[in-house]
Design a protein around this motif. Structure first.
Motif, PDB file in Angstrom:
ATOM      1  N   TRP A  55     -18.130  15.414  32.378  1.00 28.79           N
ATOM      2  CA  TRP A  55     -19.292  15.343  31.497  1.00 28.79           C
ATOM      3  C   TRP A  55     -19.916  16.723  31.371  1.00 28.79           C
ATOM      4  N   ALA A  56     -20.699  16.901  30.331  1.00 31.33           N
ATOM      5  CA  ALA A  56     -21.415  18.158  30.179  1.00 31.33           C
ATOM      6  C   ALA A  56     -22.559  18.271  31.190  1.00 31.33           C
ATOM      7  N   ASP A  57     -23.318  17.173  31.371  1.00 30.05           N
ATOM      8  CA  ASP A  57     -24.518  17.310  32.198  1.00 30.05           C
ATOM      9  C   ASP A  57     -24.994  16.007  32.829  1.00 30.05           C
ATOM     10  N   TRP A  58     -24.133  15.025  32.989  1.00 28.32           N
ATOM     11  CA  TRP A  58     -24.526  13.824  33.734  1.00 28.32           C
ATOM     12  C   TRP A  58     -24.523  14.150  35.220  1.00 28.32           C
ATOM     13  N   TRP A  59     -25.540  13.715  35.925  1.00 22.60           N
ATOM     14  CA  TRP A  59     -25.579  13.988  37.359  1.00 22.60           C
ATOM     15  C   TRP A  59     -26.676  13.142  37.996  1.00 22.60           C
ATOM     16  N   GLY A  60     -26.651  13.059  39.325  1.00 22.42           N
ATOM     17  CA  GLY A  60     -27.759  12.556  40.114  1.00 22.42           C
ATOM     18  C   GLY A  60     -27.956  11.066  40.151  1.00 22.42           C
ATOM     19  N   PHE A  61     -27.095  10.274  39.525  1.00 20.20           N
ATOM     20  CA  PHE A  61     -27.297   8.830  39.495  1.00 20.20           C
ATOM     21  C   PHE A  61     -26.748   8.144  40.734  1.00 20.20           C
ATOM     22  N   LYS A  62     -26.052   8.877  41.586  1.00 24.61           N
ATOM     23  CA  LYS A  62     -25.665   8.419  42.915  1.00 24.61           C
ATOM     24  C   LYS A  62     -25.389   9.667  43.743  1.00 24.61           C
ATOM     25  N   MET A  63     -25.217   9.505  45.039  1.00 22.00           N
ATOM     26  CA  MET A  63     -25.140  10.676  45.908  1.00 22.00           C
ATOM     27  C   MET A  63     -23.946  11.575  45.590  1.00 22.00           C
ATOM     28  N   GLU A  64     -22.791  10.986  45.283  1.00 16.75           N
ATOM     29  CA  GLU A  64     -21.632  11.826  45.025  1.00 16.75           C
ATOM     30  C   GLU A  64     -21.721  12.542  43.677  1.00 16.75           C
ATOM     31  N   ALA A  65     -22.723  12.210  42.872  1.00 12.48           N
ATOM     32  CA  ALA A  65     -22.959  12.906  41.608  1.00 12.48           C
ATOM     33  C   ALA A  65     -24.118  13.886  41.710  1.00 12.48           C
ATOM     34  N   TYR A  66     -24.564  14.172  42.921  1.00 15.44           N
ATOM     35  CA  TYR A  66     -25.793  14.949  43.112  1.00 15.44           C
ATOM     36  C   TYR A  66     -25.588  16.447  42.918  1.00 15.44           C
ATOM     37  N   ASP A  67     -24.473  16.985  43.447  1.00 17.73           N
ATOM     38  CA  ASP A  67     -24.295  18.438  43.469  1.00 17.73           C
ATOM     39  C   ASP A  67     -23.573  18.922  42.215  1.00 17.73           C
ATOM     40  N   ALA A  68     -24.093  18.536  41.057  1.00 16.44           N
ATOM     41  CA  ALA A  68     -23.500  18.922  39.778  1.00 16.44           C
ATOM     42  C   ALA A  68     -24.225  20.134  39.209  1.00 16.44           C
ATOM     43  N   ILE A  69     -23.520  20.881  38.366  1.00 12.87           N
ATOM     44  CA  ILE A  69     -24.130  22.005  37.655  1.00 12.87           C
ATOM     45  C   ILE A  69     -23.688  21.940  36.191  1.00 12.87           C
ATOM     46  N   PRO A  70     -24.527  22.361  35.256  1.00 12.51           N
ATOM     47  CA  PRO A  70     -24.146  22.283  33.836  1.00 12.51           C
ATOM     48  C   PRO A  70     -23.036  23.253  33.451  1.00 12.51           C
ATOM     49  N   GLU A  71     -22.748  24.216  34.311  1.00 11.70           N
ATOM     50  CA  GLU A  71     -21.686  25.184  34.027  1.00 11.70           C
ATOM     51  C   GLU A  71     -20.328  24.732  34.550  1.00 11.70           C
ATOM     52  N   ASN A  72     -20.227  23.489  34.991  1.00 12.21           N
ATOM     53  CA  ASN A  72     -19.002  22.984  35.614  1.00 12.21           C
ATOM     54  C   ASN A  72     -17.780  23.170  34.713  1.00 12.21           C
ATOM     55  N   ILE A  73     -17.875  22.722  33.465  1.00 12.78           N
ATOM     56  CA  ILE A  73     -16.729  22.769  32.556  1.00 12.78           C
ATOM     57  C   ILE A  73     -16.281  24.204  32.282  1.00 12.78           C
ATOM     58  N   PRO A  74     -17.181  25.110  31.869  1.00 12.63           N
ATOM     59  CA  PRO A  74     -16.709  26.480  31.636  1.00 12.63           C
ATOM     60  C   PRO A  74     -16.208  27.176  32.901  1.00 12.63           C
ATOM     61  N   MET A  75     -16.744  26.833  34.069  1.00 14.05           N
ATOM     62  CA  MET A  75     -16.257  27.443  35.304  1.00 14.05           C
ATOM     63  C   MET A  75     -14.838  26.977  35.630  1.00 14.05           C
ATOM     64  N   VAL A  76     -14.559  25.709  35.397  1.00 12.98           N
ATOM     65  CA  VAL A  76     -13.194  25.211  35.590  1.00 12.98           C
ATOM     66  C   VAL A  76     -12.252  25.914  34.623  1.00 12.98           C
ATOM     67  N   HIS A  77     -12.693  26.048  33.379  1.00 12.16           N
ATOM     68  CA  HIS A  77     -11.879  26.744  32.374  1.00 12.16           C
ATOM     69  C   HIS A  77     -11.631  28.196  32.783  1.00 12.16           C
ATOM     70  N   ALA A  78     -12.689  28.880  33.239  1.00  7.86           N
ATOM     71  CA  ALA A  78     -12.563  30.297  33.595  1.00  7.86           C
ATOM     72  C   ALA A  78     -11.622  30.521  34.774  1.00  7.86           C
ATOM     73  N   ALA A  79     -11.458  29.498  35.608  1.00  6.48           N
ATOM     74  CA  ALA A  79     -10.547  29.607  36.750  1.00  6.48           C
ATOM     75  C   ALA A  79      -9.085  29.399  36.339  1.00  6.48           C
ATOM     76  N   GLY A  80      -8.862  29.100  35.057  1.00 11.17           N
ATOM     77  CA  GLY A  80      -7.506  28.890  34.576  1.00 11.17           C
ATOM     78  C   GLY A  80      -7.024  27.460  34.675  1.00 11.17           C
ATOM     79  N   ALA A  81      -7.935  26.557  34.993  1.00 13.98           N
ATOM     80  CA  ALA A  81      -7.570  25.141  35.085  1.00 13.98           C
ATOM     81  C   ALA A  81      -7.770  24.458  33.736  1.00 13.98           C
ATOM     82  N   CYS A  82      -7.227  23.262  33.630  1.00 13.64           N
ATOM     83  CA  CYS A  82      -7.291  22.469  32.398  1.00 13.64           C
ATOM     84  C   CYS A  82      -8.609  21.703  32.380  1.00 13.64           C
ATOM     85  N   ALA A  83      -9.516  22.099  31.496  1.00  8.44           N
ATOM     86  CA  ALA A  83     -10.836  21.473  31.397  1.00  8.44           C
ATOM     87  C   ALA A  83     -10.884  20.520  30.214  1.00  8.44           C
ATOM     88  N   ILE A  84     -11.515  19.360  30.431  1.00  6.31           N
ATOM     89  CA  ILE A  84     -11.622  18.316  29.410  1.00  6.31           C
ATOM     90  C   ILE A  84     -13.061  17.797  29.377  1.00  6.31           C
TER      91      ILE A  84
END
Length: 466
Positions: free
Chosen positions: A324-353
């Motif tokens: 997701w672009a910015d879903w987070w915090g609705f349960k504990m395992e979704a707590y440590d999210a950041i809005p830059e997640n997708i571009p950071m995965v992309h910048a690392a050379g991984a396949c981002a969706i």
């Protein structure tokens, strides 16, 4: 015949009249790849069409100004400038508009959790046990879900429908073409591999563990119980696969068919693609190790709000991260999210969706991708828009094993095309026309091409009864 769209049932019947079909033939008979419910999809009839003078994002990494897209016989014939329209072609001046490949949502529950969202329609989670690999979500999909037409209006041309995440192994997913049809088989993407939904973390724990009192034998209560459950199932599947391999080689007897192990054995063989619901970075790392232990591959981690922490590991392994672009915090395992997640995965050379997991979010996935793109730019990850669009088309196609057929506007590929009113990363942009296999399936300016599901037509009031 003027093949336009009315209600879904009328459109499906019209499909046969216009050259389509609801018939098909079965595939091979080896149990681990056998499909007794084959795709009967046949494309709606299309006409040769040249879209001209647009800004084109081809999905392969290129942005072309004042360019055109030629559609012929349901496929992309040419993309670029200076394209000559064949004799008899329909020519559409798309000046000021943008053209992209159709959006592919690789995480949807449309049809399995259809609208209206009432308990009677909740067919996505088979919670009869923690391992339900024997179920196929396509047997829950209701083609009359109005969510399909809403997604179409948002530029979505294909999607993966998944079971829910209550189970360690939730069952098979299915990839669909987003077209009106009478049966789910008439929507099934031709030759798309089956997928297997797995889930880690809190959901299996919640369904079978805490809050449930005494759990059935073998049901997980903790994260370590989850992992033990995966391993036990894979061990059984490995043994089952060896028996079938020996039978096929002529060195053993045919085993008794087991629907659960059939699916798992096919995943071990690579015939079924594993899609893993997983939020936390540490659990993703464990699942990568688990896949190496048993010799299968993870096609994509879904939700993956902590993917940024292990983006290098995901890149090295070669899996996708569907987020997701910015879903987070609705349960504990979704707590440590950041809005830059997708571009950071992309910048690392991984396949981002970018995915939806929502009947609402699927209607504006272009905006979800735009938010992630903008968040990346703010932190210095400047991804060209023509590359970022791959988060919505090419990369999900890769995760579903259909990138050789769709996901880019390249000659020979399916003509799954969207014409946007403006830059599709603008909040003001709307999908004006949507083509699937070259057939115009949606036109924002023509009600004849705005399909309506039969369920939405309602029932006559008491005073209207005859």
């Amino acid at each position: 015949m003027n093949c336009k769209l009315w209600t879904a049932a009328a459109a499906a019947l019209m499909l046969a009249a216009c050259g389509g079909s609801d018939s098909g033939s079965k595939s091979g008979d080896v149990p681990r790849v056998f499909d007794p419910f084959p795709s009967t999809y046949t494309a709606y009839l299309s006409e040769t069409t040249l879209l001209t003078n647009a800004t084109v994002i081809d999905g392969a990494g290129n942005l072309l100004e004042n360019a055109g897209v030629l559609i012929e016989n349901g496929v992309i014939r040419a993309v670029g400038t200076g394209i000559t329209a064949p004799e008899g072609a329909r020519v559409i001046d798309a000046r000021g508009k943008w053209i992209t490949p159709g959006i592919i949502d690789n995480h949807s529950h449309l049809g399995a959790y259809p609208s209206p969202g009432v308990q009677a329609h909740g067919d996505g989670n088979e919670i009869s046990g923690p391992v339900t690999a024997e179920v196929w979500v396509e047997h829950s999909v209701w083609p009359q879900d109005p969510g399909f037409t809403r997604a179409l209006a948002g530029g979505v041309t294909a999607m993966q429908i998944l079971p829910g995440s209550a189970n360690l192994f939730g069952g098979r997913g299915v990839t669909l073409k987003n077209v009106p049809a009478r049966t789910v088989q008439a929507m099934k993407f031709p030759e798309a591999p089956h997928t297997l939904k797995m889930a880690c973390g809190e959901n299996p724990k919640r369904v079978y563990g805490y809050g449930r009192g005494v759990t059935p034998g073998g049901a997980p209560y903790t994260r370590m119980g989850n992992v033990a459950g995966y391993r036990e199932a894979w061990i059984k599947a490995s043994d089952y696969k060896k028996k079938w391999d020996r039978f096929i080689a002529g060195t053993g007897d045919a085993p008794t068919r087991d629907l659960e192990l059939e699916t798992l054995a096919a995943a071990l063989s690579g015939d079924i693609l594993v899609h893993m619901h997983c939020y936390r970075a540490d659990e993703m790392a464990i699942i990568l190790d688990l896949s190496e232990e048993f010799g299968y591959r993870v096609a994509a981690f879904h939700h993956a709000v902590e993917a940024y922490k292990v983006a290098d590991m995901l890149a090295e392994y070669g899996t996708c991260s569907s987020m997701w672009a910015d879903w987070w915090g609705f349960k504990m395992e979704a707590y440590d999210a950041i809005p830059e997640n997708i571009p950071m995965v992309h910048a690392a050379g991984a396949c981002a969706i970018v995915h939806s997991d929502s009947d609402i979010g699927i209607q504006r996935l272009n905006q979800e991708a735009a938010k992630a793109w903008a968040d990346g730019r703010r932190m210095g990850i400047d991804v060209p828009i023509e590359i970022a669009w791959q988060w919505l088309s090419l990369n999900p196609a890769r995760s579903l094993g259909i990138a050789d057929k769709t996901g880019t506007l390249e000659p020979g590929k399916m003509a799954d095309v969207v014409v946007w009113s403006a830059n599709p990363f603008s909040v003001y942009a709307q999908a004006e026309q949507v083509y699937i296999d070259g057939a115009l399936m949606y036109d924002r300016n023509d009600p004849a091409y705005q399909p309506v599901m039969d369920f939405e037509l309602g029932q006559p009031g008491e005073g209207d009864q005859k």
